[in-house]
Enzyme design. Structure first.
Site, mmCIF file in Angstrom:
data_model
loop_
_atom_site.group_PDB
_atom_site.id
_atom_site.type_symbol
_atom_site.label_atom_id
_atom_site.label_comp_id
_atom_site.label_asym_id
_atom_site.label_seq_id
_atom_site.Cartn_x
_atom_site.Cartn_y
_atom_site.Cartn_z
ATOM 1 N N LEU A 9 22.916 41.489 40.614
ATOM 2 C CA LEU A 9 23.338 42.823 41.048
ATOM 3 C C LEU A 9 23.594 43.703 39.831
ATOM 4 C CD1 LEU A 9 25.795 41.865 43.923
ATOM 5 C CD2 LEU A 9 23.304 42.129 43.961
ATOM 6 N N ALA A 11 22.987 47.463 40.081
ATOM 7 C CA ALA A 11 22.674 48.839 40.472
ATOM 8 C C ALA A 11 23.860 49.787 40.317
ATOM 9 C CB ALA A 11 22.185 48.870 41.917
ATOM 10 N N ARG A 16 33.620 53.394 35.955
ATOM 11 C CA ARG A 16 34.823 53.088 35.185
ATOM 12 C C ARG A 16 34.544 52.910 33.689
ATOM 13 N NH1 ARG A 16 36.654 48.324 39.216
ATOM 14 N NH2 ARG A 16 34.417 48.390 39.648
ATOM 15 N N GLN A 73 18.036 49.843 44.749
ATOM 16 C CA GLN A 73 19.055 50.234 45.726
ATOM 17 C C GLN A 73 19.308 51.722 45.475
ATOM 18 O OE1 GLN A 73 23.049 48.914 44.929
ATOM 19 N NE2 GLN A 73 23.629 48.922 47.085
ATOM 20 N N THR A 79 28.108 45.798 47.408
ATOM 21 C CA THR A 79 27.401 44.607 46.923
ATOM 22 C C THR A 79 26.575 43.912 48.019
ATOM 23 O OG1 THR A 79 29.551 43.483 47.123
ATOM 24 C CG2 THR A 79 28.853 44.087 44.915
ATOM 25 N N ASN A 228 34.370 45.981 33.807
ATOM 26 C CA ASN A 228 34.354 47.232 34.569
ATOM 27 C C ASN A 228 34.701 48.438 33.714
ATOM 28 O OD1 ASN A 228 33.703 45.924 36.978
ATOM 29 N ND2 ASN A 228 35.843 45.453 37.375
ATOM 30 N N ARG A 333 14.474 46.897 3.989
ATOM 31 C CA ARG A 333 14.029 47.507 5.253
ATOM 32 C C ARG A 333 12.848 46.728 5.846
ATOM 33 N NH1 ARG A 333 13.016 53.371 3.514
ATOM 34 N NH2 ARG A 333 12.256 53.479 5.663
HETATM 35 C C1 UD1 Z 1 33.270 42.474 42.747
HETATM 36 C C2 UD1 Z 1 33.705 41.719 44.008
HETATM 37 C C3 UD1 Z 1 35.068 41.095 43.768
HETATM 38 C C4 UD1 Z 1 35.027 40.205 42.530
HETATM 39 C C5 UD1 Z 1 34.487 40.953 41.329
HETATM 40 C C6 UD1 Z 1 34.229 39.978 40.192
HETATM 41 C C7 UD1 Z 1 32.745 42.993 45.882
HETATM 42 C C8 UD1 Z 1 33.007 43.938 46.982
HETATM 43 N N1 UD1 Z 1 33.780 42.655 45.104
HETATM 44 O O1 UD1 Z 1 34.187 43.532 42.560
HETATM 45 O O2 UD1 Z 1 35.460 40.332 44.891
HETATM 46 O O3 UD1 Z 1 36.326 39.708 42.254
HETATM 47 O O4 UD1 Z 1 33.223 41.578 41.641
HETATM 48 O O5 UD1 Z 1 33.858 40.631 39.016
HETATM 49 O O6 UD1 Z 1 31.624 42.518 45.753
HETATM 50 N N2 UD1 Z 1 26.599 46.667 42.470
HETATM 51 C C9 UD1 Z 1 25.377 47.028 42.980
HETATM 52 N N3 UD1 Z 1 25.337 47.888 44.019
HETATM 53 C C10 UD1 Z 1 26.449 48.368 44.624
HETATM 54 C C11 UD1 Z 1 27.702 47.986 44.099
HETATM 55 C C12 UD1 Z 1 27.739 47.130 43.023
HETATM 56 O O7 UD1 Z 1 24.332 46.607 42.469
HETATM 57 O O8 UD1 Z 1 26.299 49.139 45.590
HETATM 58 C C13 UD1 Z 1 26.635 45.736 41.324
HETATM 59 C C14 UD1 Z 1 27.323 46.310 40.111
HETATM 60 O O9 UD1 Z 1 26.350 46.880 39.235
HETATM 61 C C15 UD1 Z 1 27.980 45.073 39.478
HETATM 62 C C16 UD1 Z 1 28.209 44.138 40.639
HETATM 63 O O10 UD1 Z 1 27.403 44.610 41.700
HETATM 64 O O11 UD1 Z 1 27.117 44.436 38.541
HETATM 65 C C17 UD1 Z 1 29.679 44.124 41.091
HETATM 66 O O12 UD1 Z 1 30.073 45.438 41.444
HETATM 67 P P1 UD1 Z 1 31.461 46.040 40.988
HETATM 68 O O13 UD1 Z 1 31.558 47.421 41.504
HETATM 69 O O14 UD1 Z 1 31.681 45.843 39.554
HETATM 70 O O15 UD1 Z 1 32.444 45.120 41.851
HETATM 71 P P2 UD1 Z 1 33.950 44.764 41.528
HETATM 72 O O16 UD1 Z 1 34.827 45.877 41.951
HETATM 73 O O17 UD1 Z 1 34.101 44.296 40.146
HETATM 74 CA CA CA Z 2 32.751 44.196 38.409
#
Ligand code: UD1
Ligand code: CA
Length: 461
Positions: A9, A11, A16, A73, A79, A228, A333
């Protein structure tokens, strides 16, 4: 054998991070976070890897290239929605699907491998990689029932006060039975504080469907750090740096101050190398035994030969032989090849230059677009005049030649074997083998002229 797939994942914009750069492209020890994830996933034999990228995330695709397949996406709706984008590529597949986040660069290959093995041995529909952490703020909490079985995951923002006290977190990495995953994903809603489709919700959905759900608790919380924001990014850098430096030290490399030494994950260092503080070593750099690097040096895609010393210097995309001395304050270089038993001294810049064995460029020189043979002495302040404003030209200096100090060698030009160039010469014609070339104004001494000058001066006043 069970087929294995991975969905990464990547996207999320990463708001933050407060950055123009996509979150997963932020480097840790010089390599984008998502590339670490891809590299570590290599420890598991995968039949297919898919990266979910955001709409317009061309940069992410460019960086990853052909290493994985991609799905887009368009809107970041959560997620679970992100994983669903891989449906067309995975819906008919049978086997295990690992879901990993592009922002957890520290999870090792070994942990991925253990997670998958645990999952496949248990025959579960889902296995969550979890960790116990003293500071779970921001993470999803793993909620277990009285029998200690996993019930569901609750996001920090949706958690009750009691749930917030749970220290076991969801690392964001899971293994799923592929068919069960896509079945459960259809049922995920966005009825939560963030209005997002949460992937962790599939756990409760599977439980309700009487499917087996397990957790694999890793003992090393540090590995599971999710990046994050930039505070976590620096934390990831610190942990990864420590991990890499310790590996080298255990292999017999002396690192005087590991806090101040930055070594990339693909660097190879042989035994009995010493690294002084303030040194950055990146890319595909290799350092042979007994070499000494630093303090304050930068090596990127460099090769440093055995017993060579590189002090306060920069070496990019170049190869340095053995028993050689570089610096202090040399800049080597790209595309330079420096031979064995050579010297590239202080304030010397090499660019696309080869320097044969036993040759020396000891002080204050610019050597660009040059082929220098063996046992050549390039005097202090020598410059290869390689650029005419339009094109770059080659300077060749054959074996055993001697170039006197402060010479300009106007390229294209060749200094023959064993030839001498007198100090202060500006050479624009080839010098034959074994010749002496003097190309400077003759000196004239006017005896007692000082007296006259002083006299004239007196009159004028
Ligand atoms: C997520 C988990 C959380 C976990 C944490 C661990 C969810 C809802 N929560 O939270 O339980 O403890 O990771 O680090 O999954 N992403 C997408 N598309 C989206 C949203 C996110 O591709 O629509 C990707 C982001 O780029 C990232 C990953 O998914 O690489 C996690 O997303 P992020 O928003 O960082 O989730 P957390 O709030 O950290
Ligand atoms: Ca995260």
């Amino acid at each position: 054998m069970t087929k294995r797939y991975a969905v990464i994942l990547a996207a999320g914009q990463g708001t933050r991070m407060k950055s123009k750069l996509y979150k997963v492209l932020h480097p840790v020890v010089g390599k984008p976070m998502v590339q670490h994830v891809i590299d570590h996933l290599n420890a598991v034999n995968l039949d297919k890897t898919i990266t979910v990228v955001g709409f317009g995330a061309e940069k992410v695709k460019e960086e990853i290239g052909a290493q994985t397949e991609f799905v887009i996406q368009e809107e970041q709706l959560g997620t679970a929605h992100a994983v669903l984008q891989a449906k067309d590529l995975l819906k008919d597949a049978e086997g295990t699907t690992i879901v990993a986040c592009g922002d957890t660069p520290l999870i090792t290959g070994e942990t991925f491998r253990k997670l998958v093995e645990h999952h496949e041995q248990s025959g579960a529909s889902a296995t969550i990689l979890t960790a116990d952490t003293p500071d779970p703020a921001g993470y999803g909490r793993v909620i277990r029932n009285a029998e200690q079985q996993v019930e569901r995951i609750v996001e920090h923002k949706d958690a009750s006060e009691e749930e917030l006290l749970v220290n076991e977190i969801n690392t964001g990495t899971y293994c799923f039975n592929n068919a069960h995953l896509f079945e459960a994903l259809q049922k995920v809603s966005n009825d939560n504080v963030q209005g997002e489709y949460y992937l962790p919700d599939v756990i409760e959905i599977m439980k309700d469907d009487n499917k087996l759900v397990t957790a694999y608790l890793t003992s090393d919380f540090e590995e599971t750090l999710g990046v994050n924001n930039r505070v976590a990014l620096s934390e990831a850098e610190r942990i990864m740096k420590k991990r890499i430096n310790e590996k080298h030290m255990r292999n017999g490399v002396s690192i005087l101050d590991p806090e101040q030494t930055y070594i990339g994950p693909d660097v190879v260092i042989e035994q009995d190398v010493t690294i002084h503080p303030g040194t950055t070593i990146q890319g595909k750099t290799t350092i042979e035994s007994d070499a000494v690097v630093g303090p304050n040096s930068e090596l990127i895609n460099a090769h440093i030969g055995q017993n060579t010393v590189v002090k306060q210097s920069v070496v990019h995309d170049s190869k340095i032989g053995s028993e050689t001395s570089v610096g202090p304050f040399a800049h080597i270089r790209p595309d330079s090849i420096v031979g064995n038993h050579t010297k590239v001294g202080n304030f010397v810049e090499l660019k696309k230059a080869t320097l044969g064995d036993e040759s020396k460029v000891s002080h204050l020189s610019y050597i660009g677009d040059a082929e220098i043979g063996k046992n050549v002495n390039v005097g202090c302040g020598t410059i290869t005049v390689n650029y005419d404003g339009q094109n770059k030209h080659l300077t060749k200096i054959a074996d055993n030649a001697f170039v006197g100090c402060n010479s300009n060698l106007i390229a294209p030009v060749t200094i023959g074997e064993g030839a001498y160039v007198a100090a202060g010469s500006t050479i624009n014609k080839d010098v034959p083998d074994n010749a002496l070339s003097i190309a400077r104004a003759r000196q004239t001494n006017k005896e007692n002229y000082a007296e006259r000058l002083k006299g004239n001066k007196g009159k004028k006043d």
